[in-house]
Motif scaffolding. Structure first.
Motif, PDB file in Angstrom:
ATOM      1  N   LEU A  62       0.695  -1.206  -0.084  1.00 23.63           N
ATOM      2  CA  LEU A  62       0.086  -0.051   0.039  1.00 23.63           C
ATOM      3  C   LEU A  62       0.887   1.122  -0.236  1.00 23.63           C
ATOM      4  O   LEU A  62       0.691   2.369  -0.748  1.00 23.63           O
ATOM      5  N   ALA A  63       1.927   1.229   0.792  1.00 27.47           N
ATOM      6  CA  ALA A  63       2.722   2.512   0.738  1.00 27.47           C
ATOM      7  C   ALA A  63       3.499   2.619  -0.602  1.00 27.47           C
ATOM      8  O   ALA A  63       3.458   3.809  -0.918  1.00 27.47           O
ATOM      9  N   LEU A  64       3.784   1.480  -1.121  1.00 26.53           N
ATOM     10  CA  LEU A  64       4.348   1.613  -2.571  1.00 26.53           C
ATOM     11  C   LEU A  64       3.331   2.116  -3.461  1.00 26.53           C
ATOM     12  O   LEU A  64       3.759   2.983  -4.387  1.00 26.53           O
ATOM     13  N   LEU A  65       2.393   1.666  -3.525  1.00 23.21           N
ATOM     14  CA  LEU A  65       1.015   2.253  -4.246  1.00 23.21           C
ATOM     15  C   LEU A  65       0.983   3.570  -4.178  1.00 23.21           C
ATOM     16  O   LEU A  65       0.769   4.389  -5.168  1.00 23.21           O
ATOM     17  N   VAL A  66       0.851   4.038  -2.841  1.00 24.29           N
ATOM     18  CA  VAL A  66       0.655   5.630  -2.724  1.00 24.29           C
ATOM     19  C   VAL A  66       1.721   6.346  -3.462  1.00 24.29           C
ATOM     20  O   VAL A  66       1.481   7.359  -3.859  1.00 24.29           O
ATOM     21  N   ALA A  67       2.856   5.934  -2.835  1.00 26.43           N
ATOM     22  CA  ALA A  67       4.205   6.541  -3.429  1.00 26.43           C
ATOM     23  C   ALA A  67       4.165   6.836  -5.053  1.00 26.43           C
ATOM     24  O   ALA A  67       4.438   7.671  -5.541  1.00 26.43           O
ATOM     25  N   ALA A  68       3.678   5.511  -5.676  1.00 33.91           N
ATOM     26  CA  ALA A  68       3.780   5.460  -7.089  1.00 33.91           C
ATOM     27  C   ALA A  68       2.636   6.390  -7.823  1.00 33.91           C
ATOM     28  O   ALA A  68       2.797   7.148  -8.719  1.00 33.91           O
ATOM     29  N   PHE A  69       1.428   6.621  -7.021  1.00 35.01           N
ATOM     30  CA  PHE A  69       0.466   7.613  -7.248  1.00 35.01           C
ATOM     31  C   PHE A  69       0.876   8.907  -7.197  1.00 35.01           C
ATOM     32  O   PHE A  69       0.512   9.980  -7.934  1.00 35.01           O
ATOM     33  N   VAL A  70       1.315   9.402  -6.044  1.00 29.85           N
ATOM     34  CA  VAL A  70       2.116  10.813  -5.679  1.00 29.85           C
ATOM     35  C   VAL A  70       2.901  11.004  -6.895  1.00 29.85           C
ATOM     36  O   VAL A  70       2.921  12.046  -7.376  1.00 29.85           O
ATOM     37  N   THR A  71       4.086  10.169  -7.069  1.00 30.59           N
ATOM     38  CA  THR A  71       4.791  10.379  -8.177  1.00 30.59           C
ATOM     39  C   THR A  71       4.301  10.843  -9.435  1.00 30.59           C
ATOM     40  O   THR A  71       4.847  11.571 -10.139  1.00 30.59           O
ATOM     41  N   ALA A  72       3.567   9.906  -9.897  1.00 31.56           N
ATOM     42  CA  ALA A  72       2.674   9.939 -11.125  1.00 31.56           C
ATOM     43  C   ALA A  72       1.894  11.418 -11.281  1.00 31.56           C
ATOM     44  O   ALA A  72       2.082  12.035 -12.439  1.00 31.56           O
ATOM     45  N   TYR A  73       1.333  11.652 -10.211  1.00 27.99           N
ATOM     46  CA  TYR A  73       0.768  13.008 -10.253  1.00 27.99           C
ATOM     47  C   TYR A  73       1.456  14.023 -10.365  1.00 27.99           C
ATOM     48  O   TYR A  73       1.169  15.085 -11.176  1.00 27.99           O
ATOM     49  N   VAL A  74       2.666  13.882  -9.476  1.00 28.50           N
ATOM     50  CA  VAL A  74       3.488  15.227  -9.694  1.00 28.50           C
ATOM     51  C   VAL A  74       4.411  15.280 -11.064  1.00 28.50           C
ATOM     52  O   VAL A  74       4.432  16.249 -11.807  1.00 28.50           O
ATOM     53  N   VAL A  75       4.770  14.282 -11.480  1.00 39.69           N
ATOM     54  CA  VAL A  75       5.449  14.145 -12.871  1.00 39.69           C
ATOM     55  C   VAL A  75       4.451  14.412 -13.865  1.00 39.69           C
ATOM     56  O   VAL A  75       4.932  15.032 -14.899  1.00 39.69           O
ATOM     57  N   LEU A  76       3.177  13.835 -14.122  1.00 39.70           N
ATOM     58  CA  LEU A  76       2.351  14.005 -15.027  1.00 39.70           C
ATOM     59  C   LEU A  76       1.906  15.384 -15.122  1.00 39.70           C
ATOM     60  O   LEU A  76       1.050  15.845 -16.069  1.00 39.70           O
ATOM     61  N   ARG A  77       1.673  16.158 -13.963  1.00 40.30           N
ATOM     62  CA  ARG A  77       1.084  17.368 -13.873  1.00 40.30           C
ATOM     63  C   ARG A  77       2.031  18.403 -14.429  1.00 40.30           C
ATOM     64  O   ARG A  77       1.488  19.496 -15.075  1.00 40.30           O
ATOM     65  N   ARG A  78       3.443  18.418 -14.305  1.00 42.48           N
ATOM     66  CA  ARG A  78       4.301  19.322 -14.971  1.00 42.48           C
ATOM     67  C   ARG A  78       4.045  19.907 -16.305  1.00 42.48           C
ATOM     68  O   ARG A  78       4.023  21.094 -16.515  1.00 42.48           O
TER      69      ARG A  78
END
Length: 94
Positions: A62-78
């Motif tokens: 779950l922690a890895l999944l949340v980290a992946a979602f946060v990373t994807a949100y930050v990277v894809l938003r730029r």
């Protein structure tokens, strides 16, 4: 069929994605086994030990999944912000 599917995935996405997939599976299962063995050594019942190991594995996943979602949100938003800024600059020039 799963073997052929795995080969297609390797050709399509490369070895990096295969290694990430293997690590994301191996790490939680290894920690779960270690936790289960530790609880058994401390005298816990088999059911309690297995539950503790699985709980650790699911928590880590779950922690890895949340980290992946946060990373994807930050990277894809730029790029979106950069594209908006470029469009704004074009409007100013016109």
């Amino acid at each position: 069929m799963p073997g052929i599917y795995a080969l297609v995935q390797i050709e399509r996405y490369g070895m990096r994605s295969l290694r990430f997939g293997l690590v994301s599976l191996a790490l939680p299962s290894t920690l779960a086994a270690s936790r289960t063995e530790g609880l058994l050594a401390d005298g816990a019942s088999e059911a309690v030990a297995l539950t503790g190991g699985c709980r650790l594995a699911f928590t880590l996943s779950l922690a890895l999944l949340v980290a992946a979602f946060v990373t994807a949100y930050v990277v894809l938003r730029r790029p979106r912000a950069g594209a908006e800024r470029a469009a704004e600059l074009q409007r100013e020039r016109a």
